[in-house]
Design a protein around this motif. Structure first.
Motif, mmCIF file in Angstrom:
data_model
loop_
_atom_site.group_PDB
_atom_site.id
_atom_site.type_symbol
_atom_site.label_atom_id
_atom_site.label_comp_id
_atom_site.label_asym_id
_atom_site.label_seq_id
_atom_site.Cartn_x
_atom_site.Cartn_y
_atom_site.Cartn_z
ATOM 1 N N LYS A 14 7.816 8.828 -2.329
ATOM 2 C CA LYS A 14 8.410 9.591 -1.234
ATOM 3 C C LYS A 14 7.345 10.111 -0.275
ATOM 4 O O LYS A 14 7.529 10.128 0.943
ATOM 5 C CB LYS A 14 9.248 10.749 -1.783
ATOM 6 C CG LYS A 14 10.589 10.321 -2.370
ATOM 7 C CD LYS A 14 11.428 11.531 -2.751
ATOM 8 C CE LYS A 14 12.788 11.102 -3.283
ATOM 9 N NZ LYS A 14 13.631 12.277 -3.659
ATOM 10 N N GLN A 15 6.221 10.555 -0.819
ATOM 11 C CA GLN A 15 5.151 11.071 0.026
ATOM 12 C C GLN A 15 4.521 9.953 0.852
ATOM 13 O O GLN A 15 4.183 10.138 2.022
ATOM 14 C CB GLN A 15 4.088 11.758 -0.835
ATOM 15 C CG GLN A 15 4.571 13.057 -1.479
ATOM 16 C CD GLN A 15 3.596 13.580 -2.509
ATOM 17 O OE1 GLN A 15 3.054 12.820 -3.302
ATOM 18 N NE2 GLN A 15 3.376 14.885 -2.502
ATOM 19 N N SER A 47 6.998 9.049 3.570
ATOM 20 C CA SER A 47 7.011 10.080 4.600
ATOM 21 C C SER A 47 5.793 9.979 5.505
ATOM 22 O O SER A 47 5.882 10.138 6.726
ATOM 23 C CB SER A 47 7.060 11.469 3.951
ATOM 24 O OG SER A 47 6.981 12.486 4.926
ATOM 25 N N GLN A 101 6.193 6.601 7.590
ATOM 26 C CA GLN A 101 7.471 6.242 8.210
ATOM 27 C C GLN A 101 7.407 6.265 9.727
ATOM 28 O O GLN A 101 7.938 5.375 10.395
ATOM 29 C CB GLN A 101 8.578 7.189 7.725
ATOM 30 C CG GLN A 101 9.981 6.747 8.139
ATOM 31 C CD GLN A 101 10.337 5.363 7.611
ATOM 32 O OE1 GLN A 101 10.179 5.093 6.436
ATOM 33 N NE2 GLN A 101 10.831 4.485 8.479
#
Length: 330
Positions: free
Chosen positions: A115-116, A119, A122
């Motif tokens: 997820k990091q 993020s 992205q």
């Protein structure tokens, strides 16, 4: 320089076995070369393995939880990575891709999970997706803005004041100061303005930097100036990310043509002028309130600057004065 180090890497013999450059002593991230010579970032992922759909855009792809074998000059390992690759069909995009992503991943935590990583990259993935679309910004405008940053006494401060969106109202802004940059390759100092660009908040000061530019095949290009700025802010990852993101946004789908455009640096230095916004010819008040978004061309050939020194140095003085004022308040 990371690009030259990448150029010296051998091509991979398979899609999961690489000879790579370590990017950080803090993290296990690498830059490598794919089987077709394309640049690939391998970002270490410390999260449990699970399926995460990949991302495929026109110029870039991202896959997650990929097990890779990596060999460096002094070590070898096998682990799981996010694999971010540039399209091998656009070698003219390699440098921009390498600079954008190397700046972005500097802010990843020591042990980043999927997820990091998603993020962090992205917005850059979306940025390269947008590069498949036309951009109306002329390369001369981008060149001129980078010229202002690079020639500032503090490139880091000037870069921090640069707009985040090519279509922002003003090109640069800091405490009660607004700077609009205009450039032309025509022989006369004529620029496009909108009335809104010459209206600043009450108690603020507005300025217009005007550059005459001369195309020159042996001159300086956008990437040349951006590299100089990048070298001067090497210790500021967020500013590096902003620099390369703004360059990519401004280039758009015409990046190949725009990167090749070069201009005479000395000519622009000699033909630089700085004006107060009050010096610029404009429509007189009152303007009918039913009329908005007025755009027009204005010749500055016979326009004198009211500033004590209409030079690049004066911009640096304005910036330094603002910084000194903020320190006194603190």
């Amino acid at each position: 320089m990371l690009l030259s180090k990448f150029s010296n890497l051998p091509q991979a013999k398979s899609t999961d076995d690489f000879i790579a450059l370590p990017l950080s002593a803090r993290r296990r991230d690498f830059l490598t070369k794919g089987v077709d010579g394309e640049p690939i970032f391998l970002l270490h992922d410390s999260s449990p393995i699970k399926y995460v759909p990949g991302i495929q855009y026109r110029y870039i792809s991202a896959k997650f939880h990929i097990t890779c074998k990596i060999q460096t000059s002094g070590d070898s390992l096998q682990d799981q990575f996010a694999v971010i690759a540039c399209d091998s069909e656009v070698p003219e995009l390699y440098e921009l891709f390498i600079n954008c992503f190397s700046a972005a991943i500097e802010s990843l935590p020591s042990k980043a999970v999927t997820k990091q990583i998603e993020s962090s990259i992205q917005d850059l993935l979306a940025l390269f997706k947008d590069m498949s679309r036309p951009n109306r910004k002329e390369v001369s405008g981008l060149w001129a803005e980078l010229f202002i940053i690079e020639r500032s006494e503090s490139a880091s401060k000037m870069l921090a004041c640069w707009h985040d969106d090519p279509y922002d109202r003003f090109d640069f802004s800091w405490k009660n100061v607004y700077l609009e940059v205009k450039a032309t390759t025509k022989p006369t100092r004529t620029h496009d303005f909108s009335v809104d660009q010459l209206c600043v908040p009450v108690s603020a000061s507005g300025y217009v930097a005007s550059l005459l530019m001369l195309p020159l095949s042996s001159g300086i290009g956008v990437m040349d100036i951006a590299r100089k700025i990048d070298n001067s802010v090497i210790d500021y990852p967020l500013l590096r990310k902003k620099l390369w993101s703004n360059v990519a946004k401004a280039l758009g789908s015409d990046f190949s043509e725009k990167i090749d455009r070069r201009f005479d640096l000395g000519f622009s230095e000699q033909n630089f002028m700085l004006y107060s916004m009050d010096d610029i010819p404009t429509f007189k008040d009152p303007i009918d309130p039913r009329i908005s978004s007025i755009k027009y061309k204005a010749s500055l050939e016979a326009t004198s600057s009211s500033l004590p020194r209409p030079t690049l140095d004066f911009i640096s003085e304005l910036l330094c004065a603002s910084s000194a004022s903020e320190r006194q308040v603190d």
